[in-house]
Design a protein around this motif. Sequence first.
Motif, PDB file in Angstrom:
ATOM      1  N   GLN A   1       0.835  -1.188   0.000  1.00 20.51           N
ATOM      2  CA  GLN A   1       0.000   0.000   0.000  1.00 20.51           C
ATOM      3  C   GLN A   1       0.881   1.254   0.000  1.00 20.51           C
ATOM      4  OE1 GLN A   1      -3.970   1.724   2.100  1.00 20.51           O
ATOM      5  NE2 GLN A   1      -2.841   0.271   3.333  1.00 20.51           N
ATOM      6  N   GLY A   2       0.348   2.314  -0.567  1.00 22.22           N
ATOM      7  CA  GLY A   2       1.037   3.596  -0.544  1.00 22.22           C
ATOM      8  C   GLY A   2       0.046   4.714  -0.322  1.00 22.22           C
ATOM      9  N   TYR A   3       0.569   5.931  -0.277  1.00 25.21           N
ATOM     10  CA  TYR A   3      -0.270   7.106  -0.022  1.00 25.21           C
ATOM     11  C   TYR A   3       0.216   8.250  -0.885  1.00 25.21           C
ATOM     12  CZ  TYR A   3      -1.962  11.362   2.232  1.00 25.21           C
ATOM     13  OH  TYR A   3      -2.526  12.579   2.463  1.00 25.21           O
ATOM     14  N   GLY A   4      -0.721   9.070  -1.305  1.00 25.32           N
ATOM     15  CA  GLY A   4      -0.344  10.257  -2.050  1.00 25.32           C
ATOM     16  C   GLY A   4      -1.552  11.129  -2.335  1.00 25.32           C
ATOM     17  N   MET A   5      -1.320  12.200  -3.042  1.00 26.27           N
ATOM     18  CA  MET A   5      -2.347  13.133  -3.474  1.00 26.27           C
ATOM     19  C   MET A   5      -1.946  13.686  -4.834  1.00 26.27           C
ATOM     20  SD  MET A   5      -2.922  15.408  -0.024  1.00 26.27           S
ATOM     21  CE  MET A   5      -4.032  16.553  -0.858  1.00 26.27           C
ATOM     22  N   THR A   6      -2.941  14.100  -5.609  1.00 25.26           N
ATOM     23  CA  THR A   6      -2.632  14.776  -6.868  1.00 25.26           C
ATOM     24  C   THR A   6      -1.611  15.874  -6.630  1.00 25.26           C
ATOM     25  OG1 THR A   6      -4.896  14.366  -7.622  1.00 25.26           O
ATOM     26  CG2 THR A   6      -3.628  16.030  -8.819  1.00 25.26           C
ATOM     27  N   GLU A   7      -1.765  16.597  -5.526  1.00 22.53           N
ATOM     28  CA  GLU A   7      -0.897  17.722  -5.198  1.00 22.53           C
ATOM     29  C   GLU A   7       0.539  17.309  -4.895  1.00 22.53           C
ATOM     30  OE1 GLU A   7      -5.131  18.954  -4.367  1.00 22.53           O
ATOM     31  OE2 GLU A   7      -3.935  17.126  -4.167  1.00 22.53           O
ATOM     32  N   MET A   8       0.800  16.001  -4.830  1.00 22.89           N
ATOM     33  CA  MET A   8       2.164  15.523  -4.574  1.00 22.89           C
ATOM     34  C   MET A   8       2.667  14.630  -5.706  1.00 22.89           C
ATOM     35  SD  MET A   8       2.287  15.031  -0.424  1.00 22.89           S
ATOM     36  CE  MET A   8       1.032  13.745  -0.286  1.00 22.89           C
ATOM     37  N   SER A   9       2.070  14.724  -6.834  1.00 24.64           N
ATOM     38  CA  SER A   9       2.535  14.132  -8.110  1.00 24.64           C
ATOM     39  C   SER A   9       2.469  12.618  -8.323  1.00 24.64           C
ATOM     40  CB  SER A   9       3.978  14.581  -8.385  1.00 24.64           C
ATOM     41  OG  SER A   9       4.085  15.978  -8.389  1.00 24.64           O
ATOM     42  N   PRO A  10       1.927  11.706  -7.575  1.00 24.17           N
ATOM     43  CA  PRO A  10       1.191  11.891  -6.346  1.00 24.17           C
ATOM     44  C   PRO A  10       1.818  11.241  -5.109  1.00 24.17           C
ATOM     45  CG  PRO A  10       0.380   9.936  -7.411  1.00 24.17           C
ATOM     46  CD  PRO A  10       1.591  10.412  -8.194  1.00 24.17           C
ATOM     47  N   VAL A  11       2.911  10.463  -5.252  1.00 24.06           N
ATOM     48  CA  VAL A  11       3.299   9.537  -4.178  1.00 24.06           C
ATOM     49  C   VAL A  11       4.176  10.217  -3.131  1.00 24.06           C
ATOM     50  CG1 VAL A  11       4.344   7.315  -3.633  1.00 24.06           C
ATOM     51  CG2 VAL A  11       3.260   7.661  -5.870  1.00 24.06           C
ATOM     52  N   SER A  12       3.796  10.062  -1.861  1.00 18.29           N
ATOM     53  CA  SER A  12       4.655  10.553  -0.776  1.00 18.29           C
ATOM     54  C   SER A  12       5.072   9.442   0.176  1.00 18.29           C
ATOM     55  CB  SER A  12       3.943  11.650   0.013  1.00 18.29           C
ATOM     56  OG  SER A  12       2.789  11.151   0.658  1.00 18.29           O
ATOM     57  N   HIS A  13       4.319   8.337   0.232  1.00 16.21           N
ATOM     58  CA  HIS A  13       4.617   7.243   1.168  1.00 16.21           C
ATOM     59  C   HIS A  13       4.370   5.900   0.491  1.00 16.21           C
ATOM     60  CE1 HIS A  13       4.086  10.688   3.809  1.00 16.21           C
ATOM     61  NE2 HIS A  13       4.744  10.026   4.737  1.00 16.21           N
ATOM     62  N   VAL A  14       5.229   4.936   0.778  1.00 14.85           N
ATOM     63  CA  VAL A  14       5.161   3.631   0.118  1.00 14.85           C
ATOM     64  C   VAL A  14       5.639   2.540   1.082  1.00 14.85           C
ATOM     65  CG1 VAL A  14       6.173   2.201  -1.715  1.00 14.85           C
ATOM     66  CG2 VAL A  14       5.519   4.545  -2.219  1.00 14.85           C
ATOM     67  N   ILE A  15       4.935   1.401   1.064  1.00 16.69           N
ATOM     68  CA  ILE A  15       5.507   0.184   1.652  1.00 16.69           C
ATOM     69  C   ILE A  15       6.416  -0.431   0.583  1.00 16.69           C
ATOM     70  CG2 ILE A  15       5.080  -2.118   2.580  1.00 16.69           C
ATOM     71  CD1 ILE A  15       2.368  -1.172   3.543  1.00 16.69           C
ATOM     72  N   PRO A  16       7.717  -0.546   0.830  1.00 14.77           N
ATOM     73  CA  PRO A  16       8.629  -1.042  -0.205  1.00 14.77           C
ATOM     74  C   PRO A  16       8.392  -2.516  -0.524  1.00 14.77           C
ATOM     75  CG  PRO A  16       9.812   0.049   1.592  1.00 14.77           C
ATOM     76  CD  PRO A  16       8.414  -0.185   2.061  1.00 14.77           C
ATOM     77  N   ASP A  17       8.768  -2.895  -1.734  1.00 14.69           N
ATOM     78  CA  ASP A  17       8.648  -4.293  -2.148  1.00 14.69           C
ATOM     79  C   ASP A  17       9.355  -5.240  -1.190  1.00 14.69           C
ATOM     80  OD1 ASP A  17       7.394  -3.285  -4.424  1.00 14.69           O
ATOM     81  OD2 ASP A  17       8.445  -4.655  -5.776  1.00 14.69           O
TER      82      ASP A  17
END
Length: 525
Positions: A318-334
């Motif tokens: 799972q990850g997290y982001g917003m359009t305003e952040m292009s969008p990804v700011s947080h990620v669970i790495p592989d």
Amino acid sequence: MPIRSPYPDVEIPEVSLFEFLFADGFGDRAGAPALIDGGSGATISFGELNAMVEKIAAALAERGVVKGDVVGLFAPNTPYWVASFHGVLRANAIVTSANSLYTPGELAHQLGDSGAKLLITISPFLDRATAAAKEAGLADDAIIVLDGAEGYTSLRDLLGTAAEAPAIEVTGDDTAVLPYSSGTTGRAKGVILTHRNLIANLLQIEPLGNVSSDTKILAVLPFFHIYGMTVMMNQGLHRRSTVVTMPKFDLAEFLRIVSEYKVQRVYIAPPVAVALAKHPIVDQYDLSCVDVIFSGAAPLDAELGHAVAKRLNCTVLQGYGMTEMSPVSHVIPDDRPDIDLNSCGFAVPNTECKLVDPDTGEEVGPGGRGELWVKGPNVMVGYLNNEEATAATLDADGYLHTGDVATVTEDGIFTIVDRVKELIKYKGYQVPPAELEALLLTHDKIADAAVIGVRDAEGEEVPKAFVVKQQNGADLTEDEVMDFVAERIAPHKKVRVVEFIGEVPKSAAGKILRKDLRAREASAS
């Protein structure tokens, strides 16, 4: 204290997105498939895509498109969406990508607000496109129909030009795209994202995911949404992967395409996870090719994610982001499937975050809850023509106030727990709708659910659940739903009203449209 990403910073080149993705050539991947239309099997190689992009840019320049002009793109996912997108950027222009489900009025607002000079679409969308263009003051000859329509320029016409593409005039600081987002609240606004923003985000996500030229990526979420645009389309080009496109989600077709094309990496929103975990048709397809299913756009419940992982024998992240952040700011790495799947993982490289108590304005540390603020090279310039909204979202120190409530561990693992403006206040207690929705989805007779706050007879705000029944759930009652939740949650969080509905309203990216549920509630009262 700001919390920095645990990953080392990446270097971001000062070039345009076209130069970043195409200028070095494709080496031994030139003849390899860059894009496959999942429905028809039509394939475009990396070399062919590059040639198409150059021709489209040349043809647009012939039609008067110059640096800084805006071109609307109103079409579903196909390989030609990708060629059109990069053709516009190669022409030194700006893409404003429009939701395929938009009404003429919604599209007209975006065209007018962005100042679009041309609109690229497809013939099935022509009625809406022409109505919107007329309302926005665009002439019929400003419409390009990719698959052709009498009286309109087609993709074939563009590719037939003898002209050369113009010189590249844009730099990393120039605007590349204007996707539209409601942000933390309100009507859709143009999000100004530069070439540097988009390049930065591609480089930020690279070290966290195992994506290579051997990877096939399924692009079922729309390219017009920044999740599809960056994580599927542009990441595929950047990593020289093969991207298999779908114009819209259909479960049987989704399963067929994954199985037939041996797709290893599937990006989804949580509604797709519900289908993968629960629908009986899934067992009819060989999905052993799938290595990773990555969920974004809305919170994925860990129990649901683990059910998908077990059924498909794959890793779910799972990850997290917003359009305003292009969008990804947080990620669970592989390489960290051990991380709690309820979380959205680590901040990506080059970013720092704060958690700020929305009531006091004080920073909170590990274990506390606060609004997530993010700062990094992927953060937007601002909202187009809207200084007030920009000032409310971006502070003087460059932090984007996401509107989402999060927690963080000592190790820097973030979890989104709800939205600031969506928390239900029951007798002074905060009740997160997302927590109740995740719990409801664990019921074997519930296919989907959404929760909002409504007023009871005493005027108290209480949680109301809108529930979609599974095929085996015809006998499910409101009381059973409320009892199910009450047995598993603190008393102040109990669902106190239940309504069964046929479908939970959602955006194309899978986010629950709570405003539609509130409007439904208001019209019924």
